[in-house]
Design a protein around this motif. Sequence first.
Motif, short mmCIF file in Angstrom:
data_model
loop_
_atom_site.label_atom_id
_atom_site.label_comp_id
_atom_site.label_asym_id
_atom_site.label_seq_id
_atom_site.Cartn_x
_atom_site.Cartn_y
_atom_site.Cartn_z
N LYS A 122 -8.03 -14.46 -49.65
CA LYS A 122 -7.47 -14.02 -50.95
C LYS A 122 -6.09 -13.02 -50.69
O LYS A 122 -5.06 -13.44 -51.55
N THR A 123 -6.18 -12.25 -49.99
CA THR A 123 -5.05 -11.38 -49.59
C THR A 123 -3.93 -12.29 -49.15
O THR A 123 -2.87 -12.17 -49.55
N ILE A 124 -4.38 -13.18 -48.12
CA ILE A 124 -3.24 -13.92 -47.74
C ILE A 124 -2.80 -15.02 -48.43
O ILE A 124 -1.24 -14.92 -48.85
N SER A 125 -3.33 -15.41 -49.47
CA SER A 125 -2.89 -16.12 -50.61
C SER A 125 -1.80 -15.68 -51.62
O SER A 125 -0.74 -16.04 -51.92
N LYS A 126 -2.47 -14.16 -51.95
CA LYS A 126 -1.53 -13.37 -52.84
C LYS A 126 -0.24 -13.11 -52.24
O LYS A 126 1.08 -13.02 -52.61
N ILE A 127 -0.18 -12.77 -50.94
CA ILE A 127 0.95 -12.35 -50.17
C ILE A 127 2.01 -13.68 -50.15
O ILE A 127 3.07 -13.30 -50.47
N ASN A 128 1.46 -14.86 -49.84
CA ASN A 128 2.18 -15.94 -49.84
C ASN A 128 3.02 -16.20 -51.19
O ASN A 128 3.94 -17.00 -51.20
N LYS A 129 2.21 -15.96 -52.31
CA LYS A 129 2.73 -16.35 -53.53
C LYS A 129 3.57 -15.11 -54.05
O LYS A 129 4.11 -14.99 -55.17
N GLY A 130 3.75 -14.11 -53.27
CA GLY A 130 4.53 -12.95 -53.51
C GLY A 130 3.76 -11.88 -54.74
O GLY A 130 4.65 -11.07 -55.16
N ASN A 131 2.68 -12.15 -54.92
CA ASN A 131 1.95 -11.14 -55.73
C ASN A 131 1.35 -10.02 -54.91
O ASN A 131 0.16 -9.69 -54.61
N LEU A 132 2.39 -9.18 -54.60
CA LEU A 132 2.23 -8.24 -53.68
C LEU A 132 1.02 -7.09 -53.98
O LEU A 132 0.43 -6.55 -53.16
N LEU A 133 1.50 -6.33 -54.98
CA LEU A 133 0.37 -5.50 -55.90
C LEU A 133 -0.92 -5.81 -55.65
O LEU A 133 -1.82 -5.06 -55.50
N GLU A 134 -1.19 -7.05 -56.17
CA GLU A 134 -2.43 -7.65 -56.09
C GLU A 134 -3.11 -7.70 -54.78
O GLU A 134 -4.27 -7.65 -54.47
N ALA A 135 -2.29 -8.31 -53.84
CA ALA A 135 -2.63 -8.36 -52.50
C ALA A 135 -3.11 -6.91 -52.05
O ALA A 135 -4.11 -6.99 -51.06
N ALA A 136 -2.41 -5.99 -52.33
CA ALA A 136 -2.66 -4.69 -51.78
C ALA A 136 -3.80 -4.04 -52.18
O ALA A 136 -4.71 -3.63 -51.48
N LYS A 137 -4.22 -4.39 -53.44
CA LYS A 137 -5.51 -4.06 -53.96
C LYS A 137 -6.75 -4.98 -53.50
O LYS A 137 -7.86 -4.55 -53.09
N GLU A 138 -6.29 -6.28 -53.17
CA GLU A 138 -7.35 -7.09 -52.99
C GLU A 138 -7.83 -6.91 -51.23
O GLU A 138 -8.96 -6.98 -51.08
N PHE A 139 -6.87 -6.38 -50.46
CA PHE A 139 -7.12 -6.17 -49.12
C PHE A 139 -8.15 -5.16 -48.94
O PHE A 139 -9.13 -5.02 -48.06
N LEU A 140 -8.27 -4.36 -50.02
CA LEU A 140 -9.28 -3.08 -49.84
C LEU A 140 -10.72 -3.32 -50.58
O LEU A 140 -11.55 -2.68 -50.67
N ASN A 141 -10.63 -4.65 -51.03
CA ASN A 141 -11.66 -5.22 -52.03
C ASN A 141 -12.54 -5.72 -50.93
O ASN A 141 -12.83 -6.84 -50.96
N ASN A 142 -13.29 -4.81 -49.99
CA ASN A 142 -13.79 -5.39 -48.73
C ASN A 142 -14.83 -4.42 -48.58
O ASN A 142 -14.98 -3.34 -48.84
N ALA A 143 -16.09 -5.23 -48.50
CA ALA A 143 -17.31 -4.58 -47.94
C ALA A 143 -17.30 -3.58 -46.66
O ALA A 143 -17.95 -2.30 -46.94
N GLU A 144 -16.50 -3.89 -46.00
CA GLU A 144 -16.26 -3.19 -44.69
C GLU A 144 -15.69 -1.78 -45.05
O GLU A 144 -15.89 -0.63 -44.54
N TYR A 145 -14.64 -1.91 -45.98
CA TYR A 145 -13.64 -0.50 -46.22
C TYR A 145 -14.62 0.14 -47.31
O TYR A 145 -14.41 1.34 -47.00
N ARG A 146 -15.38 -0.29 -48.16
CA ARG A 146 -16.30 0.45 -48.92
C ARG A 146 -17.54 0.88 -48.11
O ARG A 146 -18.12 2.19 -48.60
#
Length: 221
Positions: A122-146
């Motif tokens: 999902k992060t990769i997809s958002k970066i490729n679409k230029g949705n960077l703020l969403e990508a930044a948030k999505e990357f930390l929406n991660n069980a490992e990070y939490r």
Amino acid sequence: MSLVSKLKKLEGYAGLLKKTTKFTGLTGTPNSRVAGSSKHGFYYDSKGKLTTGFGDLVETMEEASEKLFLTEDKANEGLQKHIQEKQQLLKKLIPGVDSLNPRLRNALLVETFRGSVPQSKKTISKINKGNLLEAAKEFLNNAEYRSEGTSSGIKSRMLEVSEAIKEQHQSNMERKQEEFNQGAREAQELEVRSQEQKQQDFNKKAMGILESRKIKRKLVS
């Protein structure tokens, strides 16, 4: 700090681990050096996976037999090889990666090396679409990070990716604003030149009329 030096520091190697353990195959006691291995030989990483060199996972027992006594030179060769492989993978995942700022490119490569970027589709997809703020948030929406069980070092690496994406967004916005401002300045300059040219044309025409009238007066007189 160079990318190679940074990866060496982040990934570590067997010689840095104080705890030793016996060899138990492809999995074993997390964060421990296999007894009898060389300084850059076998160790079990934070997830208990058999590793050698600088964060080089050992996939098969056949591969393991070749790397128990890995030298530092061979470890460096392996690291360079894996960096090239991960760079190619990252470019495949994010075709425009070369246009990103150095901080973000390095952060993405570091986490591609660890495996978290390829897993975050999902992060990769958002970066490729230029949705960077969403990508930044999505990357930390991660069980490992939490997870409370995830080391601060891993969380710091993941946070760096998120912060670098935000910085790229800000950089993009500033560039777009500058491009707009430049366009506005050029349009204004063009309008000024156009008005000046119109004034010059008017003046030239007016002078022509005046000269024509003077000539007529002379002919009449």
